[in-house]
Scaffold this motif. Sequence first.
Motif, PDB file in Angstrom:
ATOM      1  N   ARG A 229      33.454  42.620  35.169  1.00 54.76           N
ATOM      2  CA  ARG A 229      33.764  43.280  36.259  1.00 54.76           C
ATOM      3  C   ARG A 229      32.745  44.274  36.784  1.00 54.76           C
ATOM      4  NH1 ARG A 229      36.178  48.493  35.945  1.00 54.76           N
ATOM      5  NH2 ARG A 229      36.404  49.421  33.716  1.00 54.76           N
TER       6      ARG A 229
ATOM      7  N   GLU B  50      32.201  40.426  42.852  1.00 55.34           N
ATOM      8  CA  GLU B  50      32.939  40.136  41.576  1.00 55.34           C
ATOM      9  C   GLU B  50      32.449  38.568  41.302  1.00 55.34           C
ATOM     10  OE1 GLU B  50      35.326  43.207  42.942  1.00 55.34           O
ATOM     11  OE2 GLU B  50      35.159  41.287  43.889  1.00 55.34           O
TER      12      GLU B  50
ATOM     13  N   THR C  50      35.396  37.680  30.975  1.00 50.76           N
ATOM     14  CA  THR C  50      35.544  38.484  32.276  1.00 50.76           C
ATOM     15  C   THR C  50      34.699  39.491  32.491  1.00 50.76           C
ATOM     16  OG1 THR C  50      37.154  39.886  31.368  1.00 50.76           O
ATOM     17  CG2 THR C  50      38.216  37.857  32.175  1.00 50.76           C
TER      18      THR C  50
ATOM     19  N   ARG D 245      38.432  42.046  39.242  1.00 47.99           N
ATOM     20  CA  ARG D 245      38.641  43.470  39.852  1.00 47.99           C
ATOM     21  C   ARG D 245      39.761  44.187  39.389  1.00 47.99           C
ATOM     22  NH1 ARG D 245      39.188  41.699  46.062  1.00 47.99           N
ATOM     23  NH2 ARG D 245      41.305  41.026  45.732  1.00 47.99           N
TER      24      ARG D 245
END
Length: 122
Positions: free
Chosen positions: A116, A12, A114, A87
């Motif tokens: 992922r 990540e 963000t 995650r």
Amino acid sequence: MSVAVAVTDSPEGRLALESAVAEAQKLGTGLLLINLTLHDFAEAEAPSGLEVTVINRSGRGDRDPATAVIDELNERSEVDRLVLGVRARSRVGKLILGSVAQRIILRSPVPVLTVRRDATRR
């Protein structure tokens, strides 16, 4: 104006760095790399072609990772967004363990992008 990224020793973290580089290139701005790994970033590891400022932690005794990121964002008015790798966590994981990413997202003074990994890429 610059883009900040919190980089960890995880898939990540690597995805966050790649995404932050792309975001900074798209915006034509610099990159603030907040190193949450326990090793210093070597110049060879820093992305080329961008103005990069690296903030290295001094080890486990250094501040809580979430606090370290928030402190850096509060001290640097030129940062206008943060890129963070996240995650999925199980319900039990959410109940027992706190999430550094969640604390950063909730306390960030700037918008957070963000990213992922796709579930098929594990």
